[in-house]
Design a protein around this motif. Structure first.
Motif, short mmCIF file in Angstrom:
data_model
loop_
_atom_site.label_atom_id
_atom_site.label_comp_id
_atom_site.label_asym_id
_atom_site.label_seq_id
_atom_site.Cartn_x
_atom_site.Cartn_y
_atom_site.Cartn_z
N LEU A 90 -9.05 -76.62 42.44
CA LEU A 90 -8.73 -75.05 42.82
C LEU A 90 -9.85 -74.32 41.93
O LEU A 90 -10.02 -74.49 40.83
N THR A 91 -10.67 -73.43 42.72
CA THR A 91 -11.54 -72.58 42.18
C THR A 91 -11.02 -71.17 42.20
O THR A 91 -10.65 -70.75 43.46
N PHE A 136 -13.48 -85.14 46.96
CA PHE A 136 -12.64 -84.19 46.71
C PHE A 136 -11.92 -83.23 47.98
O PHE A 136 -12.46 -83.14 48.73
N PHE A 137 -11.00 -82.56 47.53
CA PHE A 137 -10.34 -81.26 48.45
C PHE A 137 -10.34 -80.37 47.43
O PHE A 137 -9.70 -80.26 46.49
N ASP A 138 -11.40 -79.52 47.83
CA ASP A 138 -11.62 -78.03 47.10
C ASP A 138 -11.11 -77.08 47.81
O ASP A 138 -11.27 -76.57 48.83
N VAL A 139 -10.05 -76.27 47.09
CA VAL A 139 -9.50 -75.05 47.54
C VAL A 139 -10.09 -73.84 46.78
O VAL A 139 -10.30 -74.02 45.67
N LEU A 140 -10.34 -72.83 47.30
CA LEU A 140 -11.04 -71.84 46.82
C LEU A 140 -10.22 -70.32 46.94
O LEU A 140 -9.65 -70.23 48.30
N LEU A 155 2.62 -72.50 52.39
CA LEU A 155 1.12 -72.65 52.07
C LEU A 155 0.92 -73.88 51.74
O LEU A 155 -0.20 -74.37 52.15
N ALA A 156 1.56 -74.71 50.82
CA ALA A 156 1.19 -76.10 50.37
C ALA A 156 1.12 -77.01 51.59
O ALA A 156 0.23 -77.74 51.65
N ASN A 157 2.08 -76.74 52.70
CA ASN A 157 2.07 -77.66 53.93
C ASN A 157 0.80 -77.45 54.79
O ASN A 157 0.21 -78.22 55.09
N ALA A 158 0.27 -75.99 54.72
CA ALA A 158 -0.82 -75.64 55.60
C ALA A 158 -2.12 -76.49 54.84
O ALA A 158 -2.85 -76.72 55.72
N LEU A 159 -2.13 -76.25 53.61
CA LEU A 159 -3.31 -77.07 52.86
C LEU A 159 -3.31 -78.42 53.25
O LEU A 159 -4.40 -79.04 53.26
N VAL A 190 -11.55 -75.17 52.05
CA VAL A 190 -10.68 -74.32 52.55
C VAL A 190 -10.58 -73.18 51.86
O VAL A 190 -10.68 -73.11 50.44
N LEU A 191 -10.56 -71.97 52.23
CA LEU A 191 -10.32 -70.59 51.40
C LEU A 191 -8.84 -70.21 51.83
O LEU A 191 -8.50 -69.96 52.79
#
Length: 416
Positions: free
Chosen positions: A271-272, A239-243, A367-371, A314-315
């Motif tokens: 996303l958490t 997964f790719f987990d964004v926090l 922000l989406a591009n950076a992620l 990533v946070l």
């Protein structure tokens, strides 16, 4: 005998009251420090370090004694007066009115401040969180102590402006910070010997935007407690987990994060969101609550936060206004790369792509591009943790803060 502005050539006093010579902290002589706050922020970390050194003359807090003991702070130096804060919270719950809240916002701080002023012990340095240090700061200064106003955010007028703009963008009315609080803070800025901020963003808000004298503005970055924040798990490679960790609010930029996550073109993204929900944010959260790739976790204990940071890829801290953003440093200490905005003070920690990204505030596409970039080319987590270690701990924060005090009083006259 103490050292102070009244007699800079006198010998300093140890915590026990006897003349103090150089101690093990870089050869610097002991300094008696008083802290005053009605919030937690970073003050308790500073208090623990000062108490460890024997430099803590007193910690005045609006928290109850049981809460302080749970945070590892006890003893005669810890002086608690929770009644004004608790009474203010109770009244706001009983009378649910923004107008009432604004009219009564200042009085718990005024009562706490006066209570501290009447009980202030002898000290060399008095460090009070902004808006609760006016009377006590004046009292400390009159007795020869060096008064530092600790401002965890940007200049209060900058904070008010940015939040007013933000609420307008969402078709809402920002109630504003009460006039009494603003006037108290502006008086503290004028009268304190120095104002303490933790970041370049906060520094710019004072010096560039409001013309505050640069020589009275101390930028001292916060420390990181590596014993409390360290890797405690591994990310799931499937997964790719964004926090996100913090208040789910407009100030923290949560609507932009939700929009960016929706636009993010990365397989198996999740996303958490960790933190308490603030008024008005539910209309943005509602469409995401039932999605299988979004989890609203609520408030978690420190161990739970550390685990989430260790397992996240990533946070993100997309703040519209944030004087520092402690969660950024904490996530980095857990090895988690970060994405923060230019309006977030912890952008100072993101020194290159090996740590994360700094993006403009209020731009969900960037922000989406950076992620997406971080998902495709993840930084080395050991390098991220090393960058956090280089930022320094709370011992270095105390050294820098007291060093600025010594420097200001005069190197040639201070026994340190």
């Amino acid at each position: 005998m103490r050292w102070s502005r009244k007699d800079r050539r006198e010998s300093p006093t140890s915590a026990e009251g006897s003349p103090a010579g150089p101690d093990r902290h870089g050869g610097r002589a002991a300094m008696r420090v008083v802290l005053s706050t009605t919030v937690q922020a970073h003050t308790f970390d500073v208090a623990r370090e000062l108490q460890r050194r024997g430099w803590l003359a007193a910690l005045f807090t609006g928290y109850p004694r049981s809460r302080m003991a749970a945070k590892g702070l006890s003893g005669p130096e810890v002086r608690c007066f929770p009644i004004p804060v608790l009474a203010g919270m109770l009244m706001n719950r009983l009378v649910r009115s923004q107008r009432f809240a604004l009219r009564t916002e200042a009085w718990p701080k005024v009562l706490f401040d006066r209570w501290v002023a009447r009980r202030l012990p002898e000290c060399d340095l008095f460090l009070a969180t902004s808006s609760v240090g006016l009377a006590s700061g004046r009292a400390a200064k009159a007795r020869g102590a060096f008064w530092v106003c600790d401002r965890p955010c940007s200049h209060i007028l900058t904070q008010n402006r940015l939040l007013d703009e933000e609420y307008r963008l969402h078709g809402l009315r920002w109630p504003g910070i009460s006039r009494a609080i603003v006037e108290r803070e502006l008086a503290e800025y004028r009268e304190a010997d120095a104002v303490l901020v933790a970041s370049s963003f906060a520094e710019r808000s004072f010096v560039r935007e409001h013309g505050f004298p640069a020589e009275r503005l101390w930028k001292v970055p916060y420390g990181i407690d590596l014993s409390r924040f360290h890797p405690d798990g591994e990310p799931d490679p499937a997964f790719f987990d964004v926090l996100f960790v913090g208040q789910l609010s407009f100030q923290k930029g949560v609507p932009y994060l939700l929009e960016a996550f929706d636009r993010l073109e990365v397989p198996n993204k999740r996303l958490t969101l960790v933190g308490a929900e603030q008024p008005g944010i539910d209309r943005y959260l509602a469409p995401f609550r039932d999605r299988p790739d979004v989890r609203v976790a609520g408030v978690l204990p420190q161990e739970g936060v550390r685990g989430e940071m260790s397992r996240a890829h990533v946070l993100v801290l997309p703040s519209v206004q944030d004087g520092f953003g402690m969660v950024t440093a904490q996530a980095m200490a857990c090895g988690c790369p970060v994405v923060v905005t230019e309006n977030c003070g912890s952008a100072d920690l993101v020194l290159g792509p090996q740590v994360g990204r700094v993006v403009p505030a209020r731009d969900s596409q960037v922000l989406a591009n950076a992620l997406k970039e971080l998902a495709q080319s993840p930084p080395d987590r050991a390098a991220v943790r090393a960058a956090a270690s280089q930022a320094g701990g709370w011992d270095q924060f105390v050294d820098r803060l007291t060093g600025r005090c010594v420097e200001t009083l005069g190197r040639e006259a201070c026994p340190c």
